[in-house]
Every structure is written in C-alpha cells, then in structure tokens.
Write a protein that holds these residues in place. Structure first.
Motif, PDB file in Angstrom:
ATOM      1  N   HIS A 544       0.826  -1.208   0.000  1.00 15.09           N
ATOM      2  CA  HIS A 544       0.000   0.000   0.000  1.00 15.09           C
ATOM      3  C   HIS A 544       0.866   1.266   0.000  1.00 15.09           C
ATOM      4  O   HIS A 544       0.533   2.254  -0.658  1.00 15.09           O
ATOM      5  CB  HIS A 544      -0.935  -0.018   1.219  1.00 15.09           C
ATOM      6  CG  HIS A 544      -1.878  -1.184   1.226  1.00 15.09           C
ATOM      7  ND1 HIS A 544      -3.006  -1.247   0.432  1.00 15.09           N
ATOM      8  CD2 HIS A 544      -1.836  -2.355   1.926  1.00 15.09           C
ATOM      9  CE1 HIS A 544      -3.638  -2.394   0.654  1.00 15.09           C
ATOM     10  NE2 HIS A 544      -2.954  -3.089   1.551  1.00 15.09           N
ATOM     11  N   ILE A 545       1.973   1.245   0.742  1.00 19.00           N
ATOM     12  CA  ILE A 545       2.871   2.398   0.744  1.00 19.00           C
ATOM     13  C   ILE A 545       3.522   2.570  -0.629  1.00 19.00           C
ATOM     14  O   ILE A 545       3.725   3.685  -1.121  1.00 19.00           O
ATOM     15  CB  ILE A 545       3.933   2.236   1.838  1.00 19.00           C
ATOM     16  CG1 ILE A 545       3.274   2.386   3.209  1.00 19.00           C
ATOM     17  CG2 ILE A 545       5.041   3.265   1.698  1.00 19.00           C
ATOM     18  CD1 ILE A 545       2.644   3.732   3.444  1.00 19.00           C
ATOM     19  N   ASP A 546       3.868   1.444  -1.281  1.00 19.77           N
ATOM     20  CA  ASP A 546       4.440   1.533  -2.627  1.00 19.77           C
ATOM     21  C   ASP A 546       3.476   2.202  -3.587  1.00 19.77           C
ATOM     22  O   ASP A 546       3.864   3.012  -4.438  1.00 19.77           O
ATOM     23  CB  ASP A 546       4.795   0.134  -3.134  1.00 19.77           C
ATOM     24  CG  ASP A 546       5.958  -0.467  -2.353  1.00 19.77           C
ATOM     25  OD1 ASP A 546       6.617   0.301  -1.627  1.00 19.77           O
ATOM     26  OD2 ASP A 546       6.199  -1.674  -2.471  1.00 19.77           O
ATOM     27  N   THR A 547       2.203   1.882  -3.465  1.00 18.47           N
ATOM     28  CA  THR A 547       1.202   2.507  -4.346  1.00 18.47           C
ATOM     29  C   THR A 547       1.120   4.012  -4.110  1.00 18.47           C
ATOM     30  O   THR A 547       1.060   4.808  -5.055  1.00 18.47           O
ATOM     31  CB  THR A 547      -0.163   1.860  -4.109  1.00 18.47           C
ATOM     32  OG1 THR A 547      -0.068   0.452  -4.332  1.00 18.47           O
ATOM     33  CG2 THR A 547      -1.208   2.447  -5.066  1.00 18.47           C
ATOM     34  N   LEU A 548       1.133   4.424  -2.842  1.00 17.04           N
ATOM     35  CA  LEU A 548       1.096   5.860  -2.534  1.00 17.04           C
ATOM     36  C   LEU A 548       2.323   6.581  -3.072  1.00 17.04           C
ATOM     37  O   LEU A 548       2.230   7.677  -3.638  1.00 17.04           O
ATOM     38  CB  LEU A 548       0.979   6.055  -1.022  1.00 17.04           C
ATOM     39  CG  LEU A 548      -0.403   5.802  -0.391  1.00 17.04           C
ATOM     40  CD1 LEU A 548      -0.334   6.013   1.107  1.00 17.04           C
ATOM     41  CD2 LEU A 548      -1.436   6.711  -1.010  1.00 17.04           C
ATOM     42  N   GLN A 549       3.501   5.989  -2.897  1.00 15.38           N
ATOM     43  CA  GLN A 549       4.725   6.630  -3.395  1.00 15.38           C
ATOM     44  C   GLN A 549       4.737   6.710  -4.915  1.00 15.38           C
ATOM     45  O   GLN A 549       5.275   7.662  -5.486  1.00 15.38           O
ATOM     46  CB  GLN A 549       5.955   5.878  -2.891  1.00 15.38           C
ATOM     47  CG  GLN A 549       6.180   6.027  -1.395  1.00 15.38           C
ATOM     48  CD  GLN A 549       7.423   5.302  -0.914  1.00 15.38           C
ATOM     49  OE1 GLN A 549       7.950   4.448  -1.601  1.00 15.38           O
ATOM     50  NE2 GLN A 549       7.888   5.663   0.267  1.00 15.38           N
ATOM     51  N   SER A 550       4.173   5.727  -5.582  1.00 16.25           N
ATOM     52  CA  SER A 550       4.082   5.786  -7.046  1.00 16.25           C
ATOM     53  C   SER A 550       3.216   6.946  -7.485  1.00 16.25           C
ATOM     54  O   SER A 550       3.537   7.659  -8.435  1.00 16.25           O
ATOM     55  CB  SER A 550       3.527   4.467  -7.591  1.00 16.25           C
ATOM     56  OG  SER A 550       4.372   3.384  -7.262  1.00 16.25           O
ATOM     57  N   LEU A 551       2.088   7.147  -6.797  1.00 16.66           N
ATOM     58  CA  LEU A 551       1.230   8.292  -7.140  1.00 16.66           C
ATOM     59  C   LEU A 551       1.897   9.614  -6.815  1.00 16.66           C
ATOM     60  O   LEU A 551       1.590  10.636  -7.422  1.00 16.66           O
ATOM     61  CB  LEU A 551      -0.092   8.181  -6.382  1.00 16.66           C
ATOM     62  CG  LEU A 551      -1.014   7.022  -6.794  1.00 16.66           C
ATOM     63  CD1 LEU A 551      -2.216   6.955  -5.868  1.00 16.66           C
ATOM     64  CD2 LEU A 551      -1.453   7.186  -8.237  1.00 16.66           C
ATOM     65  N   ARG A 552       2.807   9.602  -5.854  1.00 21.77           N
ATOM     66  CA  ARG A 552       3.437  10.859  -5.431  1.00 21.77           C
ATOM     67  C   ARG A 552       4.646  11.239  -6.271  1.00 21.77           C
ATOM     68  O   ARG A 552       4.840  12.408  -6.593  1.00 21.77           O
ATOM     69  CB  ARG A 552       3.838  10.730  -3.962  1.00 21.77           C
ATOM     70  CG  ARG A 552       4.496  11.970  -3.381  1.00 21.77           C
ATOM     71  CD  ARG A 552       4.885  11.750  -1.941  1.00 21.77           C
ATOM     72  NE  ARG A 552       5.623  12.879  -1.393  1.00 21.77           N
ATOM     73  CZ  ARG A 552       6.232  12.888  -0.216  1.00 21.77           C
ATOM     74  NH1 ARG A 552       6.157  11.813   0.563  1.00 21.77           N
ATOM     75  NH2 ARG A 552       6.894  13.956   0.212  1.00 21.77           N
ATOM     76  N   PHE A 553       5.466  10.260  -6.676  1.00 19.41           N
ATOM     77  CA  PHE A 553       6.743  10.572  -7.322  1.00 19.41           C
ATOM     78  C   PHE A 553       6.819  10.136  -8.778  1.00 19.41           C
ATOM     79  O   PHE A 553       7.851  10.335  -9.410  1.00 19.41           O
ATOM     80  CB  PHE A 553       7.905   9.909  -6.558  1.00 19.41           C
ATOM     81  CG  PHE A 553       8.014  10.344  -5.137  1.00 19.41           C
ATOM     82  CD1 PHE A 553       8.449  11.617  -4.839  1.00 19.41           C
ATOM     83  CD2 PHE A 553       7.674   9.502  -4.102  1.00 19.41           C
ATOM     84  CE1 PHE A 553       8.561  12.042  -3.535  1.00 19.41           C
ATOM     85  CE2 PHE A 553       7.786   9.914  -2.791  1.00 19.41           C
ATOM     86  CZ  PHE A 553       8.223  11.196  -2.498  1.00 19.41           C
ATOM     87  N   SER A 554       5.812   9.519  -9.334  1.00 19.58           N
ATOM     88  CA  SER A 554       5.889   9.098 -10.727  1.00 19.58           C
ATOM     89  C   SER A 554       5.853  10.314 -11.642  1.00 19.58           C
ATOM     90  O   SER A 554       5.383  11.393 -11.259  1.00 19.58           O
ATOM     91  CB  SER A 554       4.712   8.170 -11.044  1.00 19.58           C
ATOM     92  OG  SER A 554       3.486   8.871 -10.917  1.00 19.58           O
ATOM     93  N   PRO A 555       6.363  10.193 -12.915  1.00 15.85           N
ATOM     94  CA  PRO A 555       6.302  11.320 -13.876  1.00 15.85           C
ATOM     95  C   PRO A 555       4.891  11.812 -14.108  1.00 15.85           C
ATOM     96  O   PRO A 555       4.667  12.998 -14.279  1.00 15.85           O
ATOM     97  CB  PRO A 555       6.929  10.725 -15.141  1.00 15.85           C
ATOM     98  CG  PRO A 555       7.813   9.612 -14.642  1.00 15.85           C
ATOM     99  CD  PRO A 555       7.133   9.057 -13.439  1.00 15.85           C
ATOM    100  N   ALA A 556       3.893  10.890 -14.080  1.00  6.92           N
ATOM    101  CA  ALA A 556       2.513  11.343 -14.281  1.00  6.92           C
ATOM    102  C   ALA A 556       2.056  12.241 -13.149  1.00  6.92           C
ATOM    103  O   ALA A 556       1.376  13.234 -13.352  1.00  6.92           O
ATOM    104  CB  ALA A 556       1.589  10.123 -14.399  1.00  6.92           C
ATOM    105  N   ALA A 557       2.479  11.892 -11.895  1.00  6.01           N
ATOM    106  CA  ALA A 557       2.096  12.740 -10.755  1.00  6.01           C
ATOM    107  C   ALA A 557       2.785  14.090 -10.835  1.00  6.01           C
ATOM    108  O   ALA A 557       2.205  15.121 -10.506  1.00  6.01           O
ATOM    109  CB  ALA A 557       2.440  12.029  -9.457  1.00  6.01           C
ATOM    110  N   GLN A 558       4.075  14.119 -11.280  1.00  4.85           N
ATOM    111  CA  GLN A 558       4.798  15.389 -11.383  1.00  4.85           C
ATOM    112  C   GLN A 558       4.195  16.295 -12.449  1.00  4.85           C
ATOM    113  O   GLN A 558       4.287  17.515 -12.368  1.00  4.85           O
ATOM    114  CB  GLN A 558       6.274  15.127 -11.697  1.00  4.85           C
ATOM    115  CG  GLN A 558       6.995  14.399 -10.581  1.00  4.85           C
ATOM    116  CD  GLN A 558       8.429  14.094 -10.921  1.00  4.85           C
ATOM    117  OE1 GLN A 558       8.898  14.440 -11.994  1.00  4.85           O
ATOM    118  NE2 GLN A 558       9.137  13.443 -10.018  1.00  4.85           N
ATOM    119  N   GLN A 559       3.572  15.695 -13.473  1.00  6.17           N
ATOM    120  CA  GLN A 559       2.934  16.495 -14.520  1.00  6.17           C
ATOM    121  C   GLN A 559       1.466  16.782 -14.211  1.00  6.17           C
ATOM    122  O   GLN A 559       0.771  17.362 -15.030  1.00  6.17           O
ATOM    123  CB  GLN A 559       3.040  15.772 -15.855  1.00  6.17           C
ATOM    124  CG  GLN A 559       4.484  15.544 -16.312  1.00  6.17           C
ATOM    125  CD  GLN A 559       4.575  14.715 -17.567  1.00  6.17           C
ATOM    126  OE1 GLN A 559       3.549  14.375 -18.151  1.00  6.17           O
ATOM    127  NE2 GLN A 559       5.776  14.425 -18.005  1.00  6.17           N
TER     128      GLN A 559
END
Length: 602
Positions: A544-559
């Motif tokens: 679950h933490i991995d999923t949150l970090q993906s939403l936070r730091f992925s290129p899609a989240a940065q854009q």
C-alpha cells in the motif's frame, strides 16, 4: 451610328488578330552563351530566344544537369506591333556552373518542336590566370579529407570581393548522406591577394557524414549584383548593376566505416565526459526522495548520436525516471551535444549501500582507440526516517507551530523573576538622606510592586493557556518548576487517530508521514505490538505504501496527471488494511496471558 459600328468592327478585328497571333506556332529557337572559354569557378549565362508565342514553362533544363549545375531560370516575353505587324518573342535566361575542367557540349534544346544548335564550351582551371588579379572568387577548405563515420568535419568557405556588392547570397555546400550545419555568424575582414585588396566574408560549416565511402562535397554558389563599370557616366545615381556568379571548388572526402570489434553504440569524438549532480544534496533518508541528474557531453557529434545513459541501482531503491533531454550547441567551431537524465531515487530501508559506477565507452578519433567516460561508484548511508530517530532518542516530536509558540513565550517569563526587581532595588537611593528622598523611594517601590503584580498575573494567564493547548493535543506539559507526570511517547491510539485524520485530508504526503509515525509507535519497546510485531506489520503494509509513493513521485504525478480518484482509492485501501491488521493485533493481545496491560487503559 456609323461611327459606333466602325469602332465595334475595329475592336473585333484587333482581338481576332491577337488571338491568331497567340495561337500561332514559334518560327525559330536560338541558344547563346555570354563567355567561352570559362574558368572553373565562373558561371555561364545561357540565353534561349524563341521567335513566336511559347508557353513560359516550355524550357526543360534537365539535359544540362549531366555536366553543369543549373541555377535560377528567368523568363521574359516581348510583343511589338509595327504597321499592324505583330511580333512576339520569349526569352529564357539561366545560369550554368561547370562541374569540372575540360570540353563540354551544351546539347540541343527543344522548345515546342523547334531545336537549338549544340554549343561547345571549354572549361579551364583557375590557375591558368593567377597572374591577373580577379575581382570576385570563392575558395573552400576542409580540415580532414579522411574521417570516420559520424565524425565532424570543419568546412570553411571564403568569398573574396574587390568592390562592394549591392546584394548577394551564398548557398550552403551540398553532400550526399551528410548533415551540414552552419557554425556561428559570418566573419568579415580585409586582406591583400596578388597585390589587390579584397573584402573577405568567411563562413564555416559542420559536416557530419551519415554513410561510409567516397563523397564529393559540392562547393557553394555565390550570386550577387555589383556596380557595372561605366567611365562615361558621371553621376552614380544612374549607375547600372551587373550580375556576378561564382562557385567554390568541390572537395572529395573519404569516410571510413566503424572499425571492427566495436561492440558498443558508436560514438566518435575528441572529448566525451559524464557528470552527476545532486540538486537536493546527497543525504539519504529511508522513504524520502533524492533527485540525481546525470549529464553526458560529447564534442563534434549531433544529439541523435548520443547513447542512452545506463542506470544500475541496488534492489533496495525505487526509481522514478523523468524523460531525458537532448540539445546541440555551437562553440569554438565545434558542435557540442548533451543528454541529461533526471531520476528520483527513494531508498526503502536504512543501511549502507553502494551505487555502481556509470561507464560509457566512446571512440577517440585522435588516438583511434576506445576510451571510457566514467562516474565512480560511491558508498552511501541511508538513515532511518526522522520520526524513528526522534523516538529512539526518547524525545517527543512536537509540531513546528507549537514549538515556535513555546520558544516565543518562554523569554517573556524572565521579567517576572524576583531577581529583576532586586536589581532595580539595588539602584534605589539610600533611605534617610532626606524626607523628600524617602517619599520618592516609597513611590517608586509602590510603582514597581504594581508592575510586578501585573506581570505575574499575565504570566500565570499565559502559562494556563499554554498548558490547556498542549493538553488538548495529547502532549505532556513540563517546565523547570515540576517534573513531567505523563509519558513522553505518543500512544498508539493517538497515532492511529492522527492517521485517520490525515486520510480525510486526501494528502498523500501527510498520510505517508502519519503512517510511519503509527508504525514506529507500534514497533517501539513497551508497545502492545512490540513483542509480536518485529517488523511484520510494516512488511504487510508495504504494497500500500508503494502505491502511494508511485502516485506521489511518478512522472505522471509530477505532470499533474494523477487523478484524485486514484489517490483516494489508494488511501482508502491503506486505511482499510491498517484497520484490519490493528483489529487482529488487538484481539490477539486481549487473549494473551502475558499482556501487561490493556491497549487502552482506563
């Protein structure tokens, strides 16, 4: 009426006459040139005159491409009427540049069924008339006549002018299977050649061959207009211009293929380097991202030739790469290309790790050997999360806003100490000097006593408010007047309530911080989870933490492409899993005979 009828008849007759002339075939075609022989770098002006009416696109220059470079073609037509005798002439004028020395033939050209006579042309080398100073000419030069595939060649063109030109243009050189780019701006200076002063315009090009073999680099063509010499003309306002055309000499180059035994992406250059940058510093804390920027720089190549930068990291790191950027600039007669990659690195656990070295092989065109651009390996230490460091030291984490309030309030308590009034009393005059002095001393003492009482009341009110605020947030209030009566650690119940509150805000960062605090509280010594958890709770919640970090730091989240629905779904999944794990643990502790106390004591 008779006059109108005569006018109508004349108009119809004239239109019929012009229509008959327009539809008439041409009578003859003639071809002429302006000079013969001609020097290799000079142009020939070919004029074709058709007697009669002809279409403007009736001239086909393709038969001339075998031995000449064909320049721009202009078309003009003229119609004259003398004693009702109409004569129409069409003239085509084009410029021919010879490709090499020797004798050549301008073939017969056909214009609407009529053919011209062939013309013999003699092309002589430029060296035959070196004793005569020429007014206009072009020279070409190249730094290497033998190079490797994709290696940059420096091509230099110089235009020599003995007088000012009214207007002109210099074309770029041409070569098959090559990228040609102009380097910088033109250089202008003067020089003396064969006793004659010239204005020189110098232009440089970068030639990057894209295929191996032998190729001819065609010289650039100069076309301009200069003032025509006329000794009988006294006033320059009426001076006429004449056309000047020159072509630079061709150069033959040999391009060698990639040497055998090259097992890496081909990168020929004189200098290649790779650098790294840590904009946010290289301090590593588990769960917190660190950005690493790697830049690859190569001299004398275009950006399309730069290879991808290899990236190898330990399995304990999560990687969120950004799209790489490439660029090409011009500096010091060379092309300089760069590829830059940005990577967000998140260590998942504390400890010591080694980031492997980054090595990029390249071919040195000066030494003709393979060399390597390298970033050395580096050892790093990943620290545990900040909340675990604070709990390990036995101190309680206090929000920054409350810490500032306490720090600002405590200095205000200093004036209430008796020491301050005692010091003021030491400065009072001695009683008994006179009655007036005694009266003044008593008044001053009364005033100071009133001020001291007011300050004490204000301090007591402030202290009571601070104590109430800290107590409402579940924190123990302590001061130098008494010892703390409540534990310094936040309870598991408070930490879980804080996690639920953060989940309602739908803030990924706040949820992640609150989750780490709750996990740390569950894992600390003396906790109901401490005996049996042993890190298993953190491992069970890792996905679950991995999923949150993906939403936070992925290129899609940065854009800004990560939707609120995805974030809410991930947060709800985390809270649901946390409640289930917590309920299981509470049930287990309730039936455990070794449990020292209940999870929530009364």
């Amino acid at each position: 009426m008779k006059l109108a009828s005569i006018s109508t008849i004349l108009i119809v007759y004239i239109f019929t006459l012009f229509g008959t002339v327009a539809q008439a075939d041409i009578n003859s075609v003639e071809a002429t040139i302006d000079r013969n022989p001609v020097m290799l770098d000079e142009a020939i002006r070919l004029t074709i005159t058709a007697d009669g009416s002809a279409e403007r696109d009736a001239f086909d220059s393709s038969p001339l491409l075998k031995d000449f470079v064909v320049g721009r073609t202009s078309v003009s037509s003229q119609t004259s009427i003398v004693n009702f005798d109409t004569k129409r002439t069409t003239v085509w004028t084009t410029t021919l540049f010879p490709r090499k020395e020797g004798n050549f033939t301008i073939p017969a050209l056909t214009i609407e069924g009529k053919r011209t006579q062939p013309i013999q042309v003699k092309v002589i080398p430029v060296q035959e008339q070196t004793s005569v100073a020429r007014d206009y000419f072009v020279t070409t030069d190249i730094d290497l006549k033998e190079a490797y595939l994709n290696q940059q060649l420096l091509y230099t063109v110089k235009l020599y002018l003995s007088s000012n030109i009214e207007r002109g243009s210099l074309q770029a050189p041409e070569m098959q299977n090559a990228e040609i780019t102009q380097l910088g701006d033109d250089k202008q200076y003067t020089d003396i050649v064969n006793g004659k002063r010239y204005q020189i315009i110098e232009r440089q090009f970068a030639v990057v061959p894209q295929a191996s073999g032998e190729f001819t680099l065609r010289g650039p063509i100069f076309s301009g207009e200069v003032m025509a010499p006329n000794t009988n003309q006294r006033f320059g306002f009426f001076n006429r211009t004449q056309q000047v055309n020159r072509v630079g000499p061709d150069i033959t180059v040999t391009i060698k293929p990639i040497p055998q035994g090259i097992g890496y992406p081909w990168l020929p250059s004189e200098m290649v380097r790779v650098d790294e940058e840590w904009p946010q510093g290289d301090n590593f804390i588990a769960g917190e991202p660190v950005t690493r920027i790697i830049t690859l720089t190569a001299l004398g190549v275009v950006e399309e030739q730069l290879p991808e930068i290899p990236e190898f990291y330990p399995p304990n790191f999560k990687l969120y790469p950004d799209q790489s950027n490439t660029t090409t600039v011009e500096k010091d007669q060379h092309l300089i290309s760069q590829r830059q990659t940005s990577l967000a690195i998140i260590p998942t656990e504390a400890g010591s790790f080694v980031l492997p070295e980054i090595t990029i092989p390249w071919f040195n065109t000066l030494t003709e050997k393979t060399e390597y651009a390298t970033i050395p390996a580096r050892s790093i230490t990943v620290l545990p999360p900040n909340n675990q460091q604070g709990q390990g030291s036995g101190s309680q984490a206090i929000p920054s806003g409350e810490t500032n309030t306490t720090m600002k309030s405590e200095p205000q308590l200093a004036p209430i100490s008796p020491t301050s009034s005692d010091k003021k009393d030491e400065n009072l005059p001695v009683v008994g000097a006179s009655k007036a002095l005694v009266t003044g001393s008593l008044i001053a003492t009364g005033v100071l006593t009133c001020l001291w009482i007011i300050t004490a009341i204000a301090w007591w009110t402030t202290r009571r408010k601070l104590k109430h605020v800290l107590a409402s947030q579940g924190m123990a209030y302590s001061s130098h007047h008494r010892q703390a009566s409540t534990p310094s650690h936040t309870s598991e119940q408070d930490a879980f309530k804080h996690l639920l509150k953060a989940a309602k805000s739908h803030d990924v960062k706040a949820v992640e911080v609150a989750f780490n605090q709750w996990i740390a509280t569950c894992e600390k010594a003396g906790s109901p989870y401490g005996k049996q958890n042993n890190g298993s709770l953190r491992v069970a919640m890792k996905s679950h933490i991995d999923t949150l970090q993906s939403l936070r730091f992925s290129p899609a989240a940065q854009q800004g492409k990560a939707t609120s629905a995805q974030i809410n779904e991930a947060i709800n999944a985390l809270i649901k899993a946390a409640k289930e794990k917590r309920q299981v643990q509470l049930t287990s502790n309730k039936h455990d005979p070794n449990t020292l106390s209940n999870l929530y004591p009364a």
